[in-house]
Scaffold this motif. Structure first.
Motif, mmCIF file in Angstrom:
data_model
loop_
_atom_site.group_PDB
_atom_site.id
_atom_site.type_symbol
_atom_site.label_atom_id
_atom_site.label_comp_id
_atom_site.label_asym_id
_atom_site.label_seq_id
_atom_site.Cartn_x
_atom_site.Cartn_y
_atom_site.Cartn_z
ATOM 1 N N ARG A 20 -31.924 15.095 -47.706
ATOM 2 C CA ARG A 20 -30.583 15.238 -47.826
ATOM 3 C C ARG A 20 -30.075 16.668 -48.336
ATOM 4 O O ARG A 20 -28.977 17.166 -47.771
ATOM 5 C CB ARG A 20 -30.095 14.278 -49.090
ATOM 6 C CG ARG A 20 -28.583 14.391 -49.416
ATOM 7 C CD ARG A 20 -28.056 13.356 -50.546
ATOM 8 N NE ARG A 20 -26.744 13.306 -50.403
ATOM 9 C CZ ARG A 20 -25.919 12.486 -51.192
ATOM 10 N NH1 ARG A 20 -26.569 11.468 -51.941
ATOM 11 N NH2 ARG A 20 -24.549 12.577 -51.136
ATOM 12 N N ASP A 24 -29.308 20.706 -39.974
ATOM 13 C CA ASP A 24 -29.680 19.436 -39.535
ATOM 14 C C ASP A 24 -30.360 18.662 -40.607
ATOM 15 O O ASP A 24 -31.613 18.875 -40.636
ATOM 16 C CB ASP A 24 -30.693 19.471 -38.144
ATOM 17 C CG ASP A 24 -31.808 20.512 -38.310
ATOM 18 O OD1 ASP A 24 -31.833 21.234 -39.143
ATOM 19 O OD2 ASP A 24 -32.369 20.784 -37.230
ATOM 20 N N SER A 39 -26.639 12.493 -44.745
ATOM 21 C CA SER A 39 -25.455 13.253 -44.632
ATOM 22 C C SER A 39 -24.935 13.519 -46.071
ATOM 23 O O SER A 39 -25.048 12.911 -47.003
ATOM 24 C CB SER A 39 -24.455 12.240 -44.186
ATOM 25 O OG SER A 39 -22.950 12.618 -44.395
ATOM 26 N N ARG A 66 -22.316 14.343 -46.972
ATOM 27 C CA ARG A 66 -20.966 13.869 -47.231
ATOM 28 C C ARG A 66 -21.004 12.190 -47.849
ATOM 29 O O ARG A 66 -20.261 11.851 -48.465
ATOM 30 C CB ARG A 66 -20.024 13.844 -46.117
ATOM 31 C CG ARG A 66 -18.546 13.364 -46.430
ATOM 32 C CD ARG A 66 -17.816 14.129 -45.160
ATOM 33 N NE ARG A 66 -17.967 13.266 -44.014
ATOM 34 C CZ ARG A 66 -17.305 12.298 -43.512
ATOM 35 N NH1 ARG A 66 -16.462 11.589 -44.388
ATOM 36 N NH2 ARG A 66 -17.542 11.651 -42.658
ATOM 37 N N THR A 67 -21.722 11.633 -46.815
ATOM 38 C CA THR A 67 -21.776 10.000 -47.046
ATOM 39 C C THR A 67 -23.119 9.361 -47.978
ATOM 40 O O THR A 67 -22.965 8.460 -48.547
ATOM 41 C CB THR A 67 -21.884 9.225 -45.847
ATOM 42 O OG1 THR A 67 -22.692 9.549 -44.991
ATOM 43 C CG2 THR A 67 -20.586 9.768 -44.840
ATOM 44 N N SER A 99 -27.777 10.224 -41.748
ATOM 45 C CA SER A 99 -27.102 11.251 -40.714
ATOM 46 C C SER A 99 -26.980 10.678 -39.093
ATOM 47 O O SER A 99 -28.046 10.117 -38.837
ATOM 48 C CB SER A 99 -27.137 12.490 -40.792
ATOM 49 O OG SER A 99 -28.509 12.838 -40.083
ATOM 50 N N GLN A 100 -26.130 11.118 -38.368
ATOM 51 C CA GLN A 100 -26.176 10.783 -37.007
ATOM 52 C C GLN A 100 -27.584 11.315 -36.482
ATOM 53 O O GLN A 100 -28.160 10.835 -35.507
ATOM 54 C CB GLN A 100 -25.287 11.084 -36.121
ATOM 55 C CG GLN A 100 -25.114 10.911 -34.784
ATOM 56 C CD GLN A 100 -23.842 11.354 -33.809
ATOM 57 O OE1 GLN A 100 -22.886 11.256 -34.338
ATOM 58 N NE2 GLN A 100 -24.055 11.514 -32.632
ATOM 59 N N CYS A 112 -30.490 11.785 -37.984
ATOM 60 C CA CYS A 112 -31.443 10.864 -38.407
ATOM 61 C C CYS A 112 -31.477 9.642 -37.382
ATOM 62 O O CYS A 112 -32.733 9.374 -36.979
ATOM 63 C CB CYS A 112 -31.276 10.491 -39.872
ATOM 64 S SG CYS A 112 -32.416 9.538 -40.384
ATOM 65 N N GLU A 152 -18.398 6.536 -42.307
ATOM 66 C CA GLU A 152 -19.682 6.715 -42.084
ATOM 67 C C GLU A 152 -20.054 7.750 -40.923
ATOM 68 O O GLU A 152 -21.068 8.341 -40.685
ATOM 69 C CB GLU A 152 -20.412 5.411 -41.784
ATOM 70 C CG GLU A 152 -20.039 4.912 -40.365
ATOM 71 C CD GLU A 152 -20.987 3.410 -40.007
ATOM 72 O OE1 GLU A 152 -22.169 3.480 -40.348
ATOM 73 O OE2 GLU A 152 -20.584 2.419 -39.152
ATOM 74 N N THR A 153 -18.753 7.938 -40.175
ATOM 75 C CA THR A 153 -19.054 8.826 -38.908
ATOM 76 C C THR A 153 -18.599 10.177 -39.459
ATOM 77 O O THR A 153 -17.595 10.444 -39.793
ATOM 78 C CB THR A 153 -18.389 8.244 -37.476
ATOM 79 O OG1 THR A 153 -16.843 8.491 -38.221
ATOM 80 C CG2 THR A 153 -18.703 7.117 -37.215
ATOM 81 N N ASP A 154 -19.391 11.320 -39.343
ATOM 82 C CA ASP A 154 -19.039 12.524 -39.741
ATOM 83 C C ASP A 154 -17.870 13.249 -39.097
ATOM 84 O O ASP A 154 -17.458 14.018 -39.381
ATOM 85 C CB ASP A 154 -20.372 13.498 -40.088
ATOM 86 C CG ASP A 154 -21.410 13.224 -41.101
ATOM 87 O OD1 ASP A 154 -20.774 13.022 -42.108
ATOM 88 O OD2 ASP A 154 -22.362 13.451 -40.959
#
Length: 350
Positions: A68, A88, A92, A94-95, A99-100, A102, A204-206
């Motif tokens: 994280r 990278d 995320s 933020r959430t 992450s995408q 990941c 969920e989408t950054d």
């Protein structure tokens, strides 16, 4: 081209362990016993870093902290530069979700994406016509999350028939998206939202168009979502693909929608294959489509990504080309806006 004579296999293991952890609980509040994949990833990482005293995480929670707060470029591992994408993080910031990036790492040389595309192939085989398959695909793309009770109230019998056919592809909303027995859809993109302490719900989408969109909140047991692989590898790029289909048809092309690509046939029988993807990491993208692209037969094989990816990462195209397997070296990478320009020029030919 990248080989596995480095530590990329360890990063894959860690990514898959994080995905499995996230499947059973929120990554900020999971507890023992840990999923086996997460423990194995920790053990492998520790064994690799034995000669780097004090550098390895000491526990699965420590591994999650690395994922994280510590970009991959700062991990004391041998990771090729092509596989490092900015800051990278595997979780995320933020959430608090995987992450995408990941998800992309977890899918590398694994079954996450393959299983999602296999689900589409079976769906295509079950549909008696191309039009019927397209209706079912559009349902998945437009509804990564379904509010079942609202859907059942509709009087559209065709839509309900589609739902009954694809129902088995959906699953109850995972617990990490639930807060006080409620779950939420993003009002902008209709993907799931994550309960974020002090911030309500976070998409969920950054790269959602609305950074903190309002949530459409429902009782969690009324919502059903596509599994992770289908959300990220089908629904996420699927909207771009459906928009491209309409643009190409308006320019005189005939479209055949296969389970993982489009076949575009022009009036003089020139054929294009379009593989629409949305990936942060161009090297992982090249590896994921390389084997498949090598088997495709067309005048042009085009890998289409959102144009903003090419703007955000100027060397995206170069890294992609450098990591394509030799057998797929004729595949061309284009942005979705560039594809429209190509199609416009192609349709104007005498």
């Amino acid at each position: 081209m990248i080989s596995d004579k480095d530590d990329t296999a360890i990063v894959r293991m860690v990514a898959r362990g994080i995905i499995e952890l996230g499947a059973v609980a929120r990554l900020a509040s999971f507890s023992m016993p840990y999923p086996r994949s997460a423990q194995l990833a920790l053990d492998k990482l520790v064994a690799t870093l034995l000669e780097t005293p004090g550098s390895a995480p000491l526990s699965v929670p420590g591994l999650v902290d690395w994922a994280r707060y510590r970009p991959l470029k700062d991990w004391p591992l041998s990771i090729p530069d092509d596989l490092l994408t900015g800051d990278d993080l595997l979780i995320s910031a933020r959430t608090g979700n995987p992450s995408q990036l990941c998800v992309e790492w977890a899918a590398d040389r694994g079954e996450l994406e393959r299983n999602a595309l296999e689900s589409l192939r079976r769906l295509a085989d079950d549909c008696s016509t191309a039009d019927k398959y397209l209706r079912h695909l559009m349902f998945l793309v437009e509804r990564p999350v379904v509010i079942e009770q609202e859907l059942l109230k509709l009087q559209d019998r065709r839509l309900l028939r589609v739902w009954h056919r694809v129902r088995d592809l959906y699953e109850p909303v995972p617990q990490r998206y639930v807060f006080r027995d409620a779950a939420a859809l993003c009002s902008a993109c209709r993907f799931l939202m994550v309960p974020a302490e002090g911030m309500g719900w976070v998409c969920e989408t950054d790269d959602c168009a609305s950074y903190f969109p309002d949530g459409d909140v429902h009782a969690a047991d009324q919502l059903f979502s596509l599994p992770l692989g289908l959300r990220w590898f089908v629904a996420h790029p699927g909207r771009t693909e459906l928009a491209l289909r309409g643009s190409l048809e308006s320019r005189g092309a005939a479209i055949d929608h296969r389970h993982d690509h489009l076949v575009v046939t022009w009036q003089d029988d020139e054929s294009w294959v379009l593989m629409t993807r949305d990936r942060l990491n161009p090297a992982l993208l090249a590896r994921s489509i390389g084997e498949r692209a090598a088997d495709l037969r067309a005048d042009r094989v085009l890998v289409v990504v959102p144009g903003n990816r090419l703007v955000a990462q100027p060397d995206y195209r170069e890294i992609f080309a450098r990591n394509l397997p030799t057998a797929a070296s004729t595949a061309e990478l284009v942005g979705d806006d560039e594809l429209i320009d190509l199609a416009s020029a192609r349709s104007c030919r005498p």
